[in-house]
Design a protein around this motif. Structure first.
Motif, short mmCIF file in Angstrom:
data_model
loop_
_atom_site.label_atom_id
_atom_site.label_comp_id
_atom_site.label_asym_id
_atom_site.label_seq_id
_atom_site.Cartn_x
_atom_site.Cartn_y
_atom_site.Cartn_z
N GLY A 329 0.79 -1.22 0.00
CA GLY A 329 0.00 0.00 0.00
C GLY A 329 0.82 1.26 0.00
N GLY A 330 2.02 1.22 0.61
CA GLY A 330 2.86 2.42 0.68
C GLY A 330 3.37 2.90 -0.65
N MET A 331 3.32 2.03 -1.67
CA MET A 331 3.80 2.48 -2.99
C MET A 331 2.84 3.50 -3.60
SD MET A 331 2.90 -0.23 -5.92
CE MET A 331 3.01 1.14 -7.02
N HIS A 332 1.65 3.62 -3.04
CA HIS A 332 0.69 4.63 -3.51
C HIS A 332 0.88 5.97 -2.80
CE1 HIS A 332 -1.36 1.51 -5.76
NE2 HIS A 332 -1.52 0.80 -4.66
N ASN A 333 1.89 6.05 -1.95
CA ASN A 333 2.19 7.27 -1.20
C ASN A 333 3.45 7.91 -1.78
OD1 ASN A 333 3.11 9.18 0.70
ND2 ASN A 333 2.29 8.04 2.43
N PRO A 334 3.31 8.87 -2.69
CA PRO A 334 4.50 9.44 -3.35
C PRO A 334 5.42 10.16 -2.39
CG PRO A 334 2.51 10.62 -4.01
CD PRO A 334 2.06 9.43 -3.25
N THR A 335 4.90 10.70 -1.29
CA THR A 335 5.76 11.37 -0.31
C THR A 335 6.70 10.36 0.34
OG1 THR A 335 4.00 12.98 0.10
CG2 THR A 335 5.78 12.88 1.71
N LEU A 336 6.18 9.19 0.69
CA LEU A 336 7.01 8.14 1.26
C LEU A 336 8.02 7.62 0.26
CD1 LEU A 336 7.72 6.12 3.49
CD2 LEU A 336 5.78 4.71 2.75
N LEU A 337 7.60 7.41 -0.99
CA LEU A 337 8.52 6.91 -2.01
C LEU A 337 9.65 7.90 -2.27
CD1 LEU A 337 6.17 5.24 -4.66
CD2 LEU A 337 7.64 4.13 -2.97
N ARG A 338 9.32 9.19 -2.34
CA ARG A 338 10.37 10.20 -2.57
C ARG A 338 11.38 10.20 -1.43
NH1 ARG A 338 6.00 13.40 -4.60
NH2 ARG A 338 5.76 14.39 -2.54
N ALA A 339 10.90 10.01 -0.21
CA ALA A 339 11.81 9.99 0.94
C ALA A 339 12.76 8.79 0.85
CB ALA A 339 11.00 9.95 2.23
N ILE A 340 12.24 7.62 0.49
CA ILE A 340 13.10 6.43 0.39
C ILE A 340 14.12 6.62 -0.73
CG2 ILE A 340 13.11 3.96 -0.13
CD1 ILE A 340 10.29 3.85 1.16
N GLN A 341 13.68 7.15 -1.86
CA GLN A 341 14.60 7.36 -2.98
C GLN A 341 15.68 8.37 -2.62
OE1 GLN A 341 11.69 8.44 -5.92
NE2 GLN A 341 11.35 6.34 -6.59
N ARG A 342 15.33 9.39 -1.86
CA ARG A 342 16.33 10.38 -1.43
C ARG A 342 17.37 9.74 -0.51
NH1 ARG A 342 15.68 12.79 3.27
NH2 ARG A 342 13.39 12.65 3.17
N LEU A 343 16.95 8.82 0.34
CA LEU A 343 17.85 8.21 1.30
C LEU A 343 18.68 7.08 0.70
CD1 LEU A 343 15.37 8.07 4.32
CD2 LEU A 343 17.35 9.58 4.08
N LEU A 344 18.27 6.56 -0.46
CA LEU A 344 19.02 5.49 -1.14
C LEU A 344 19.32 5.94 -2.57
CD1 LEU A 344 16.98 2.37 0.09
CD2 LEU A 344 19.21 3.13 0.92
N PRO A 345 20.16 6.96 -2.73
CA PRO A 345 20.35 7.56 -4.05
C PRO A 345 21.03 6.67 -5.08
CG PRO A 345 21.93 8.45 -2.48
CD PRO A 345 20.97 7.62 -1.68
N ALA A 346 21.76 5.64 -4.64
CA ALA A 346 22.47 4.77 -5.58
C ALA A 346 21.61 3.61 -6.06
CB ALA A 346 23.75 4.24 -4.94
N CYS A 347 20.39 3.49 -5.55
CA CYS A 347 19.50 2.41 -5.97
C CYS A 347 18.60 2.87 -7.12
CB CYS A 347 18.63 1.95 -4.79
SG CYS A 347 19.55 1.10 -3.48
N ARG A 348 18.16 1.90 -7.92
CA ARG A 348 17.21 2.15 -9.01
C ARG A 348 15.85 1.64 -8.57
NH1 ARG A 348 21.11 -0.85 -10.72
NH2 ARG A 348 19.77 -2.52 -11.47
N PHE A 349 14.79 2.41 -8.80
CA PHE A 349 13.47 2.07 -8.28
C PHE A 349 12.48 1.81 -9.40
CE2 PHE A 349 15.48 4.01 -4.69
CZ PHE A 349 14.90 3.43 -3.58
N ALA A 350 11.64 0.79 -9.18
CA ALA A 350 10.50 0.50 -10.04
C ALA A 350 9.49 -0.26 -9.17
CB ALA A 350 10.91 -0.33 -11.25
N ASP A 351 8.28 -0.46 -9.68
CA ASP A 351 7.36 -1.31 -8.93
C ASP A 351 7.32 -2.69 -9.57
OD1 ASP A 351 5.23 -1.48 -10.93
OD2 ASP A 351 4.74 0.58 -10.41
N THR A 352 6.62 -3.63 -8.93
CA THR A 352 6.67 -5.02 -9.38
C THR A 352 5.87 -5.27 -10.65
OG1 THR A 352 4.85 -5.62 -7.89
CG2 THR A 352 7.10 -5.90 -7.07
N ASN A 353 5.20 -4.27 -11.19
CA ASN A 353 4.58 -4.44 -12.50
C ASN A 353 5.59 -4.88 -13.54
OD1 ASN A 353 1.70 -3.96 -12.56
ND2 ASN A 353 2.13 -1.86 -11.91
#
Length: 401
Positions: A329-353
């Motif tokens: 459910g948290g993947m529908h929260n863009p504020t939470l996703l942006r925070a995780i991406q900011r804290l893990l800048p060397a990772c690449r992000f996508a969803d399981t689609n």
């Protein structure tokens, strides 16, 4: 031979099976119902997601579950009645989904029911010397579900995990390894449910390196305080409430000042620890009892993101690098996703689609995979050392008659 046992043996020998995976998480949003076709087993498993629905819970269902959910003391009568009532309800919701899809229950080989977790008690959390063991409890009786639907039901997956040396959670490592490993790519499968967890899938495909771990709260605290502070809402819509606030560093530091975050991996936790009472105690220590509603949600969102970051750094060092595939459910929260991406800048992000499974369906799908392994798998030992879980079949089998 008992005809249901004969049916069970026949299902196990088929080249493919239609299995409905059910998941009801700690967020209490509703019941996820995933109709899967599974061919083969083990590392040769092939999955097709034929249908998926999330059936929202009515307020009455949430209210009944919350009366026993993550509480140190509950009515034994209430718990007993709810176990049967929820099993019947889940059975009816499965039948409703099948009717809406135009599919006969007779064409379904098995149902895989996670049930509803009402208490999770790993030893590191309860710390009771009179019970030197891990324990967990899920309700929603599978016999009621099997009888209501007429379909063989496999349930209570977490007990064998504990009996074999685990903590009962998270179980994602089994299905994640079988379905989503990819040679040459370091992967983290991040589930942002009520409690957040991730599975590490090594590029080498070495099963000894695979592990799943809880990392801290995902949505559980956010949802609890949204319900309290913004009547009429059950979650932060698109992260808008948190985005309107400012992170309070003093409160954040107090929230992170728990031994759980420095403990080695893998580890498990739940709303029994990360509850509104936990937040209020942190507010008292940081003298932030009068913080604004938006600032509190902003800080709690950052708290969830920091849990992901700290666990990733425990596992992979100060600059984790991996392909991160998000679900829950948290993947529908863009504020939470942006925070995780900011804290893990060397990772690449996508969803399981991009891996072929809708993010909201992933957990229900994983329990269908576990049921498939119970029916016809030979077991896969995953992890090594403290992380190792033997090659065991998870789940108890309930016959419909």
């Amino acid at each position: 031979m008992n005809p249901h046992l004969a049916r069970l043996a026949h299902i196990a020998q088929q080249p493919s099976r239609r299995i409905i995976g059910l998941m009801s998480g700690t967020s209490l949003d509703g019941l996820d119902v995933a109709l899967c076709r599974l061919e083969g087993s083990g590392t040769a498993s092939q999955l097709t997601l034929e249908q998926f629905s999330t059936v929202p819970y009515e307020d009455e269902v949430r209210t009944r579950i919350r009366r026993v959910f993550a509480q140190a003391e509950v009515s034994l009568e209430e718990l007993t009645l709810l176990n049967a009532w929820l099993g019947k309800l889940h059975g009816q919701l499965v039948l409703d989904c099948l009717q809406s899809w135009g599919i006969s229950p007779a064409t379904i080989d098995a149902i895989a029911s996670h049930g509803q977790t009402v208490y999770h008690a790993p030893q590191h959390q309860h710390q009771r010397p009179d019970y030197p063991l891990n324990a967990t409890l899920q309700i929603g009786d599978a016999d009621h579900l099997a009888v209501r639907t007429g379909v063989i039901t496999i349930s209570d997956f977490r007990q064998k995990h504990i009996a074999a040396g685990g903590e009962g959670a998270p179980l994602a490592a089994y299905g994640d390894y079988l379905l989503y490993s990819q040679a040459g790519e370091e992967r983290l499968l991040l589930n942002l449910g009520g409690i957040a967890n991730f599975t590490y899938l090594p590029a080498s495909l070495n099963p000894e390196l695979v592990f799943s771990t809880d990392v801290g709260p995902g949505n559980t605290l956010l949802d609890a305080f949204v319900r309290e502070l913004f009547p009429g809402h059950h979650f932060d819509p698109n992260g808008e409430f948190a985005a309107a606030g400012t992170i309070h560093q003093g409160l954040l530091n107090a929230l992170l000042a728990h031994d759980f975050f420095g403990a080695g991996l893998p580890k498990t936790t739940g709303p029994e620890l990360f509850s509104p009472a936990y937040v209020r105690a942190a507010q008292q220590r940081s003298r932030t009892e009068n913080i604004s509603s938006h600032d509190l949600l902003a800080t709690l969102t950052e708290f969830s993101a920091q849990g992901v970051k700290q666990a990733a750094e425990l596992a992979f060092g100060p600059e984790p690098q991996a392909a991160v595939y998000v679900s829950g459910g948290g993947m529908h929260n863009p504020t939470l996703l942006r925070a995780i991406q900011r804290l893990l800048p060397a990772c690449r992000f996508a969803d399981t689609n991009v891996l072929g499974v809708a993010p909201d369906a992933k957990e229900a799908v994983l329990f269908a995979v576990l049921a498939n392994e119970t029916l016809c798998g030979s077991g896969v030992a995953i992890g090594a050392g403290r992380q190792r879980i033997p090659a065991v079949s998870l789940g108890k089998i309930s016959l419909p008659g």
